[in-house]
Design a protein around this motif. Structure first.
Motif, PDB file in Angstrom:
ATOM      1  N   GLU A 200       0.945  -1.460  -0.267  1.00 19.60           N
ATOM      2  CA  GLU A 200       0.080  -0.320  -0.144  1.00 19.60           C
ATOM      3  C   GLU A 200       0.313   1.637  -0.055  1.00 19.60           C
ATOM      4  O   GLU A 200       0.495   2.175   0.046  1.00 19.60           O
ATOM      5  CB  GLU A 200      -0.692  -0.384   1.388  1.00 19.60           C
ATOM      6  CG  GLU A 200      -1.735  -1.639   1.160  1.00 19.60           C
ATOM      7  CD  GLU A 200      -2.659  -0.780   1.892  1.00 19.60           C
ATOM      8  OE1 GLU A 200      -2.686  -0.563   2.624  1.00 19.60           O
ATOM      9  OE2 GLU A 200      -4.234  -2.186   2.026  1.00 19.60           O
ATOM     10  N   SER A 201       2.310   1.184   0.327  1.00 21.08           N
ATOM     11  CA  SER A 201       3.002   2.660   0.319  1.00 21.08           C
ATOM     12  C   SER A 201       4.427   1.717  -0.277  1.00 21.08           C
ATOM     13  O   SER A 201       5.349   1.841   0.111  1.00 21.08           O
ATOM     14  CB  SER A 201       3.316   3.413   1.971  1.00 21.08           C
ATOM     15  OG  SER A 201       4.040   1.635   2.131  1.00 21.08           O
TER      16      SER A 201
ATOM     17  N   LYS B 131      -0.082   6.725  -7.046  1.00 21.45           N
ATOM     18  CA  LYS B 131      -1.077   6.174  -6.402  1.00 21.45           C
ATOM     19  C   LYS B 131      -2.357   6.700  -7.175  1.00 21.45           C
ATOM     20  O   LYS B 131      -2.581   7.745  -6.973  1.00 21.45           O
ATOM     21  CB  LYS B 131      -1.024   6.139  -4.920  1.00 21.45           C
ATOM     22  CG  LYS B 131      -2.240   5.650  -4.162  1.00 21.45           C
ATOM     23  CD  LYS B 131      -1.077   4.047  -3.702  1.00 21.45           C
ATOM     24  CE  LYS B 131      -1.677   3.162  -2.797  1.00 21.45           C
ATOM     25  NZ  LYS B 131      -1.825   3.659  -1.526  1.00 21.45           N
TER      26      LYS B 131
ATOM     27  N   ASN C  15      -6.470   1.645  -2.274  1.00 21.27           N
ATOM     28  CA  ASN C  15      -4.876   1.322  -1.502  1.00 21.27           C
ATOM     29  C   ASN C  15      -3.803   0.116  -2.310  1.00 21.27           C
ATOM     30  O   ASN C  15      -3.192   1.001  -1.768  1.00 21.27           O
ATOM     31  CB  ASN C  15      -5.437   0.255  -0.336  1.00 21.27           C
ATOM     32  CG  ASN C  15      -7.203   0.837   0.300  1.00 21.27           C
ATOM     33  OD1 ASN C  15      -6.495   2.489   0.421  1.00 21.27           O
ATOM     34  ND2 ASN C  15      -8.226   0.476   0.825  1.00 21.27           N
TER      35      ASN C  15
END
Ligand code: CU
Length: 282
Positions: free
Chosen positions: A79-80, A105, A110
């Protein structure tokens, strides 16, 4: 199996799968890749990078691309991540890249990341291209690379030309993706080929537009609007009037910020197509 047996079996399968889902979790997980089709998995030892488009393919021209990264140990999606990419075409005597966006993103997702790549050409049977993904997860750098297939588009939706300023430019049709008999929003991406690897956005030029139907006396259409640079989108916006369905040639002229015509000509009785053009058929 006879037809009358298939429907009950399908229904049974539906009910059993629904009830088992209910047992496992109260809220079904959101499908973040809905309406997308996987083009390819690009893998390394640690991750599987899933690459998606609407069609499930890469085509010459503008490609809207989504990516997500799966951890191979627990099958969870990252997610990151900070993601970058490097499309590369290996030709007989040299290598070159192509215009591309950054990868960011997706705003309402997500696990999904978005960007675009404009493949200006392809090899025999779609060969020649590879895609390298460079990414950082938890301050650790990774990369994964694989060959990809780029299918030749039927119509000319991207073109590479040399301007009177001896600069190579790439123009790609971005909108409309589904042309209508109407005044359509038209968006074109304009990039300069600085060298084999660098294709920066060209700002504040003008792209004039004269759509014609060659099969019908090369008639034009009313209410077209030349394309101007949109600083927010970093692309060129205009209006494209299509008065009937069929094959249209979008005759263009590329004019720089000092009003110098770099490429393309006016359409006349004796000059029926500009040397700078894109095509649409619908
Ligand atoms: Cu090439």
């Amino acid at each position: 199996m006879k037809l009358k047996y298939i429907v009950p079996v399908l229904l049974l399968a539906l009910f059993t799968s629904c009830s088992s889902d209910d047992d496992d979790e109260a809220v079904p997980p959101v499908n973040e890749v809905e309406n997308l089709i996987k083009v390819k998995d690009i893998t390394n030892d640690t991750h599987t990078i899933e690459v998606y488009t609407k069609s499930g393919k890469f085509y010459t021209g503008y490609n809207d691309i989504s990516i997500r990264i799966k951890d191979n140990t627990d099958n969870k999606y990252i997610e990151s991540a900070v993601i970058n990419w490097d499309p590369m075409m290996q030709m007989e005597t040299m290598r070159h890249s192509c215009p591309k966006s950054a990868v960011s993103k997706a705003s309402d997702k997500n696990t999904l990341y978005n960007g675009f790549i404009i493949y200006q050409m392809t090899g025999m049977n779609g060969s020649g291209w590879s895609l390298k993904i460079m990414y950082t997860v938890d301050n650790q750098e990774y990369e994964a690379e694989d060959t990809i297939t780029v299918v030749q588009s039927e119509k000319q939706n991207v073109t590479t030309v040399t301007g009177s300023d001896d600069t190579r430019y790439i123009l790609a049709l971005i909108e409309p993706t589904t042309p209508k008999i109407a005044v359509n929003d038209i968006t074109i991406g304009l990039y300069k080929m600085e060298n084999m690897m660098m294709f920066p956005v060209v700002k504040n030029y003008t792209i004039t537009l004269d759509p014609r139907m060659p099969s019908m006396g090369n008639h034009s259409s009313p209410n077209n609007k030349d394309l101007r640079y949109n600083n927010t989108k970093q692309k060129y916006d205009g209006k494209l009037s299509l008065t009937m369905s069929g094959y249209w040639v979008l005759n263009l002229k590329l004019i720089d910020d000092k009003d110098v015509i770099l490429k393309g000509e006016n359409i006349t009785e004796s000059h029926i197509q500009s040397s700078l053009y894109l095509e649409i058929e619908f």
